[in-house]
Enzyme design. Structure first.
Site, PDB file in Angstrom:
ATOM      1  NE  ARG A   1      -8.360 -12.035  -6.791  1.00 56.57           N
ATOM      2  CZ  ARG A   1      -7.740 -13.154  -6.351  1.00 56.57           C
ATOM      3  NH1 ARG A   1      -6.846 -12.916  -5.368  1.00 56.57           N
ATOM      4  NH2 ARG A   1      -8.045 -14.347  -6.773  1.00 56.57           N
TER       5      ARG A   1
ATOM      6  CB  ILE B   1     -10.073  -6.420 -13.672  1.00 62.87           C
ATOM      7  CG1 ILE B   1      -9.096  -5.824 -12.823  1.00 62.87           C
ATOM      8  CG2 ILE B   1     -11.424  -5.658 -13.884  1.00 62.87           C
ATOM      9  CD1 ILE B   1      -9.437  -5.345 -11.438  1.00 62.87           C
TER      10      ILE B   1
ATOM     11  CG  ASN C   1      -2.802  -1.145 -13.272  1.00 65.44           C
ATOM     12  OD1 ASN C   1      -2.724  -1.545 -12.031  1.00 65.44           O
ATOM     13  ND2 ASN C   1      -1.930  -1.674 -14.034  1.00 65.44           N
TER      14      ASN C   1
ATOM     15  CG  HIS D   1       2.606  -2.537 -15.343  1.00 61.28           C
ATOM     16  ND1 HIS D   1       2.386  -3.734 -14.827  1.00 61.28           N
ATOM     17  CD2 HIS D   1       3.887  -2.852 -16.032  1.00 61.28           C
ATOM     18  CE1 HIS D   1       3.196  -4.739 -15.131  1.00 61.28           C
ATOM     19  NE2 HIS D   1       4.131  -4.028 -16.033  1.00 61.28           N
TER      20      HIS D   1
ATOM     21  N   GLY E   1       0.732  -1.245  -0.101  1.00 58.15           N
ATOM     22  CA  GLY E   1      -0.126  -0.006  -0.093  1.00 58.15           C
ATOM     23  C   GLY E   1       0.725   1.285  -0.118  1.00 58.15           C
TER      24      GLY E   1
HETATM   25  C1  GAR Z   1       3.478  -1.420  -7.124  1.00 60.26           C
HETATM   26  O1  GAR Z   1       4.888  -1.389  -7.548  1.00 60.26           O
HETATM   27  C2  GAR Z   1       2.528  -1.629  -8.440  1.00 60.26           C
HETATM   28  O2  GAR Z   1       3.130  -0.812  -9.561  1.00 60.26           O
HETATM   29  C3  GAR Z   1       2.501  -3.146  -8.799  1.00 60.26           C
HETATM   30  O3  GAR Z   1       2.525  -3.625  -7.331  1.00 60.26           O
HETATM   31  C4  GAR Z   1       3.238  -2.619  -6.446  1.00 60.26           C
HETATM   32  C5  GAR Z   1       2.339  -2.396  -5.138  1.00 60.26           C
HETATM   33  O4  GAR Z   1       3.150  -1.697  -4.388  1.00 60.26           O
HETATM   34  N1  GAR Z   1       1.753  -3.627  -9.256  1.00 60.26           N
HETATM   35  C6  GAR Z   1       1.759  -4.633 -10.357  1.00 60.26           C
HETATM   36  O5  GAR Z   1       2.512  -5.195 -10.446  1.00 60.26           O
HETATM   37  C7  GAR Z   1       0.295  -4.695 -11.026  1.00 60.26           C
HETATM   38  N2  GAR Z   1       0.746  -5.952 -12.185  1.00 60.26           N
HETATM   39  P1  GAR Z   1       2.175  -1.007  -3.093  1.00 60.26           P
HETATM   40  O6  GAR Z   1       1.182  -1.876  -2.522  1.00 60.26           O
HETATM   41  O7  GAR Z   1       3.319  -0.553  -2.149  1.00 60.26           O
HETATM   42  O8  GAR Z   1       1.500   0.142  -3.708  1.00 60.26           O
END
Ligand code: GAR
Length: 202
Positions: free
Chosen positions: A91, A93, A107, A109, A12
């Protein structure tokens, strides 16, 4: 103020960056809800500390993705949510969420899309040997990290980088980028035209 919901599964840190930006007066939105599929995730505690309501669910208790997404949609509609921010929501969607929220769901990424979609993007970039990677904020469509790109930031890869050291800089780039993108959407400065997104500055 724009009413947003954040979906997250893990640490988060992006959710926290959004909370901080709201509290610092840099982001004019109200965070109506955190949606989380992992009851033990640290993001849940961040929501509690910031007094953000949380919709927690256990995917295994539902017959399908569509079934829990229908419940989520009902919750979002009840709260008048106008924008969904996926911030580490790990997850897939389905169209149950994508169709009603197309153009209203973004989103973040941890790579320069269309390179390295899917999971473990930081590790994928490192394994490939790219010298530049980065972060992308995009609208969510029916594909895997394939929707129209709103904004990107470059992060350089150093020869001595490990997945952990690179991740530190990727996460910093995400936290620097995401609240500002949400603010531009809240200000009505972001327009979507097919695959092309325009962000006006004034
Ligand atoms: C982030 O780096 C986000 O870009 C990635 O998960 C992490 C969450 O970090 N998302 C993905 O890989 C989606 N495929 P956080 O919970 O500390 O924000």
């Amino acid at each position: 103020a724009l009413r947003i919901a954040v979906f997250a599964s893990g640490q988060g840190s992006n959710f926290q960056a959004i909370i901080d930006a709201v509290q610092n007066g840099k982001l004019d939105v109200t965070i109506e809800l955190l949606v989380c599929d992992k009851p033990a995730a640290p993001v849940v505690e961040r929501a509690r500390k910031a007094s953000v309501d949380t919709f927690l669910f256990a995917p295994k208790e539902y017959p399908s993705r569509e079934a829990y997404e229908a419940e989520i949609i009902a919750e979002l509609e009840r709260r008048g949510v106008e924008l969904i921010v996926l911030a580490g929501y790990m997850r897939i969607i389905t169209s149950v969420l994508v169709e009603p929220f197309y153009g209203r769901m973004i989103n973040i990424h941890p790579a320069l899309l269309p390179a390295f979609p899917g999971v473990n993007a930081i590790q994928q970039a490192l394994a490939y040997g790219v010298k530049l990677t980065g972060v992308t904020v995009h609208y969510v469509d029916g594909g895997m990290d394939s929707g129209p790109i709103i904004a990107q930031r470059v992060v350089e890869v150093a020869d001595e980088d490990t997945e952990d050291s690179l991740a530190v800089r990727i996460h910093a780039a995400e936290q620097a980028l995401l609240p500002g993108v949400i603010q531009r959407i809240a200000q009505g400065r972001v327009t979507l035209d097919g695959r092309h997104v325009r962000v006006s500055s004034s």
